[in-house]
Motif scaffolding. Sequence first.
Motif, mmCIF file in Angstrom:
data_model
loop_
_atom_site.group_PDB
_atom_site.id
_atom_site.type_symbol
_atom_site.label_atom_id
_atom_site.label_comp_id
_atom_site.label_asym_id
_atom_site.label_seq_id
_atom_site.Cartn_x
_atom_site.Cartn_y
_atom_site.Cartn_z
ATOM 1 N N TYR A 250 -18.900 50.713 2.241
ATOM 2 C CA TYR A 250 -18.793 50.508 0.794
ATOM 3 C C TYR A 250 -17.419 50.909 0.260
ATOM 4 O O TYR A 250 -17.045 50.513 -0.852
ATOM 5 C CB TYR A 250 -19.870 51.316 0.064
ATOM 6 N N LEU A 251 -16.651 51.654 1.027
ATOM 7 C CA LEU A 251 -15.379 52.180 0.520
ATOM 8 C C LEU A 251 -14.406 51.097 0.029
ATOM 9 O O LEU A 251 -13.732 51.300 -0.987
ATOM 10 C CB LEU A 251 -14.715 53.066 1.576
ATOM 11 N N PRO A 252 -14.278 49.942 0.702
ATOM 12 C CA PRO A 252 -13.409 48.906 0.145
ATOM 13 C C PRO A 252 -13.847 48.429 -1.241
ATOM 14 O O PRO A 252 -13.005 48.137 -2.100
ATOM 15 C CB PRO A 252 -13.487 47.780 1.181
ATOM 16 N N THR A 253 -15.159 48.354 -1.457
ATOM 17 C CA THR A 253 -15.662 47.993 -2.789
ATOM 18 C C THR A 253 -15.323 49.079 -3.800
ATOM 19 O O THR A 253 -14.909 48.785 -4.932
ATOM 20 C CB THR A 253 -17.189 47.776 -2.739
ATOM 21 N N LEU A 254 -15.487 50.331 -3.396
ATOM 22 C CA LEU A 254 -15.125 51.442 -4.276
ATOM 23 C C LEU A 254 -13.639 51.393 -4.613
ATOM 24 O O LEU A 254 -13.242 51.650 -5.760
ATOM 25 C CB LEU A 254 -15.470 52.778 -3.611
ATOM 26 N N ARG A 255 -12.816 51.057 -3.641
ATOM 27 C CA ARG A 255 -11.372 50.952 -3.881
ATOM 28 C C ARG A 255 -11.084 49.940 -4.995
ATOM 29 O O ARG A 255 -10.309 50.218 -5.920
ATOM 30 C CB ARG A 255 -10.649 50.529 -2.594
ATOM 31 N N THR A 256 -11.720 48.772 -4.919
ATOM 32 C CA THR A 256 -11.511 47.731 -5.925
ATOM 33 C C THR A 256 -11.947 48.206 -7.308
ATOM 34 O O THR A 256 -11.232 48.032 -8.305
ATOM 35 C CB THR A 256 -12.277 46.458 -5.543
ATOM 36 N N LYS A 257 -13.119 48.824 -7.374
ATOM 37 C CA LYS A 257 -13.647 49.302 -8.654
ATOM 38 C C LYS A 257 -12.757 50.390 -9.251
ATOM 39 O O LYS A 257 -12.473 50.393 -10.464
ATOM 40 C CB LYS A 257 -15.074 49.825 -8.467
ATOM 41 N N LEU A 258 -12.320 51.327 -8.420
ATOM 42 C CA LEU A 258 -11.507 52.433 -8.920
ATOM 43 C C LEU A 258 -10.142 51.937 -9.406
ATOM 44 O O LEU A 258 -9.651 52.373 -10.450
ATOM 45 C CB LEU A 258 -11.328 53.487 -7.826
ATOM 46 N N LEU A 259 -9.547 51.017 -8.664
ATOM 47 C CA LEU A 259 -8.263 50.448 -9.100
ATOM 48 C C LEU A 259 -8.392 49.773 -10.459
ATOM 49 O O LEU A 259 -7.538 49.938 -11.342
ATOM 50 C CB LEU A 259 -7.761 49.441 -8.062
ATOM 51 N N GLU A 260 -9.462 49.015 -10.635
ATOM 52 C CA GLU A 260 -9.673 48.326 -11.903
ATOM 53 C C GLU A 260 -9.814 49.319 -13.050
ATOM 54 O O GLU A 260 -9.276 49.111 -14.145
ATOM 55 C CB GLU A 260 -10.912 47.437 -11.809
ATOM 56 N N GLU A 261 -10.542 50.396 -12.814
ATOM 57 C CA GLU A 261 -10.754 51.394 -13.869
ATOM 58 C C GLU A 261 -9.477 52.182 -14.170
ATOM 59 O O GLU A 261 -9.192 52.500 -15.331
ATOM 60 C CB GLU A 261 -11.880 52.352 -13.478
ATOM 61 N N LEU A 262 -8.702 52.487 -13.150
ATOM 62 C CA LEU A 262 -7.460 53.233 -13.372
ATOM 63 C C LEU A 262 -6.465 52.424 -14.204
ATOM 64 O O LEU A 262 -5.688 52.986 -14.980
ATOM 65 C CB LEU A 262 -6.842 53.626 -12.033
ATOM 66 N N LYS A 263 -6.496 51.118 -14.052
ATOM 67 C CA LYS A 263 -5.576 50.270 -14.810
ATOM 68 C C LYS A 263 -5.894 50.256 -16.303
ATOM 69 O O LYS A 263 -5.058 49.851 -17.107
ATOM 70 C CB LYS A 263 -5.601 48.846 -14.253
ATOM 71 N N THR A 264 -7.102 50.701 -16.671
ATOM 72 C CA THR A 264 -7.467 50.765 -18.088
ATOM 73 C C THR A 264 -7.059 52.092 -18.720
ATOM 74 O O THR A 264 -7.239 52.274 -19.928
ATOM 75 C CB THR A 264 -8.986 50.561 -18.273
ATOM 76 N N GLU A 265 -6.537 53.006 -17.916
ATOM 77 C CA GLU A 265 -6.142 54.326 -18.420
ATOM 78 C C GLU A 265 -4.785 54.218 -19.128
ATOM 79 O O GLU A 265 -3.732 54.340 -18.514
ATOM 80 C CB GLU A 265 -6.084 55.336 -17.276
ATOM 81 N N THR A 266 -4.814 54.002 -20.419
ATOM 82 C CA THR A 266 -3.585 53.763 -21.196
ATOM 83 C C THR A 266 -2.689 54.990 -21.271
ATOM 84 O O THR A 266 -1.478 54.864 -21.474
ATOM 85 C CB THR A 266 -3.938 53.301 -22.620
ATOM 86 N N ASP A 267 -3.277 56.194 -21.098
ATOM 87 C CA ASP A 267 -2.471 57.413 -21.158
ATOM 88 C C ASP A 267 -1.728 57.678 -19.856
ATOM 89 O O ASP A 267 -0.907 58.598 -19.782
ATOM 90 C CB ASP A 267 -3.357 58.627 -21.477
ATOM 91 N N LEU A 268 -2.018 56.894 -18.844
ATOM 92 C CA LEU A 268 -1.433 57.118 -17.534
ATOM 93 C C LEU A 268 -0.316 56.104 -17.307
ATOM 94 O O LEU A 268 -0.561 54.957 -16.936
ATOM 95 C CB LEU A 268 -2.514 56.981 -16.461
ATOM 96 N N ALA A 269 0.911 56.538 -17.513
ATOM 97 C CA ALA A 269 2.052 55.621 -17.435
ATOM 98 C C ALA A 269 2.218 55.011 -16.055
ATOM 99 O O ALA A 269 2.630 53.859 -15.913
ATOM 100 C CB ALA A 269 3.331 56.363 -17.833
ATOM 101 N N GLU A 270 1.846 55.783 -15.004
ATOM 102 C CA GLU A 270 2.065 55.305 -13.640
ATOM 103 C C GLU A 270 0.845 54.598 -13.057
ATOM 104 O O GLU A 270 0.756 54.399 -11.851
ATOM 105 C CB GLU A 270 2.463 56.473 -12.726
ATOM 106 N N ALA A 271 -0.104 54.194 -13.905
ATOM 107 C CA ALA A 271 -1.332 53.592 -13.406
ATOM 108 C C ALA A 271 -1.063 52.380 -12.520
ATOM 109 O O ALA A 271 -1.707 52.191 -11.485
ATOM 110 C CB ALA A 271 -2.247 53.189 -14.574
ATOM 111 N N GLU A 272 -0.111 51.549 -12.910
ATOM 112 C CA GLU A 272 0.169 50.339 -12.146
ATOM 113 C C GLU A 272 0.750 50.646 -10.771
ATOM 114 O O GLU A 272 0.648 49.839 -9.854
ATOM 115 C CB GLU A 272 1.124 49.432 -12.927
ATOM 116 N N SER A 273 1.375 51.809 -10.621
ATOM 117 C CA SER A 273 1.998 52.145 -9.345
ATOM 118 C C SER A 273 1.099 52.987 -8.451
ATOM 119 O O SER A 273 1.477 53.323 -7.323
ATOM 120 C CB SER A 273 3.322 52.882 -9.585
ATOM 121 N N LEU A 274 -0.088 53.335 -8.924
ATOM 122 C CA LEU A 274 -0.998 54.132 -8.114
ATOM 123 C C LEU A 274 -1.470 53.345 -6.891
ATOM 124 O O LEU A 274 -1.732 52.149 -6.961
ATOM 125 C CB LEU A 274 -2.213 54.565 -8.935
ATOM 126 N N GLU A 275 -1.598 54.035 -5.790
ATOM 127 C CA GLU A 275 -2.090 53.441 -4.558
ATOM 128 C C GLU A 275 -3.449 54.058 -4.221
ATOM 129 O O GLU A 275 -3.550 55.268 -4.076
ATOM 130 C CB GLU A 275 -1.096 53.675 -3.415
#
Length: 289
Positions: A250-275
């Motif tokens: 399930y971890l690859p699915t979790l990766r996709t979900k977490l990436l999508e949610e992190l991109k909505t974090e407007t207070d996090l300037a580096e969200a797009e660069s997170l790995e």
Amino acid sequence: MATSSKLLVNAIKRAMGRVAPLHLAEPWDNVGLLLEAPFTKPNARRVLLTIDLTDSVLQEALKPTPDEATTAAIVCYHPPLFRPLKSLTLSTPLQNSMLTCIANGISIYSPHTALDSVKGGVNDWLASLLSEDKQGKGIRSVEILGEEKEGGAGIGRKVVFSEGIALDEVVRRAKTGLGLKHVQLARGSGTASPVVQSVAICAGSGGSVIADAEADLYFTGEMSHHEVLAAVARGTHVLLCGHSNTERGYLPTLRTKLLEELKTETDLAEAESLEVEVSQTDADPLEIV
């Protein structure tokens, strides 16, 4: 803690809380942010996903990526901190791992049974492996086992097929979906024809969840010897695939979900660069030899 690292850890907490709300976890579980490092290393942009925090996973987390990103947090499905600790020393592997994470600015978050229970989580993923295709063909319904929680969540699932399927075919689908060559199968006694109409499912150690379920097959990671004997005596087949083998895929699915949610974090300037990466060294500790 520096503002940037505090923002990053809080963003991961919020994002994971949306992926798997913590109130869906079982009462006995220990979930959420388990270790909050007092700082992060420079260029801390990586979140590592794993089932267990083994020494090999920790060493992987300590090593920078090819583009020099360091690890800010480990999302560890199983909570490495579960029982109370009376001390923090280097005398045990667990405490050594915790102190190493602190010294290297790595926080630890665990979703465990919240991720099992949530709709679209680990147990729903296991259920999807039994369908004829990715659209759920051949499955009439997926029901909740145990207490049904908000949003269609619950600690177990019961798959009902549109029509009976040969036991060997269900086993083949499970092995294919989990990427396993070998599984353990106990055939129910007194079953004249090995046809499966329904399957009770629980990731990990599912005996306490599915042992009383009315189903033709129990599909889980592990059950005790006596739980298997009791199921077989009732004419129920039991398919055991190894505890973490029913979770790791399930971890690859979790990766996709977490990436999508992190991109909505407007207070996090580096969200797009997170790995967000799935560990390459995390593996079930048992192997067939």
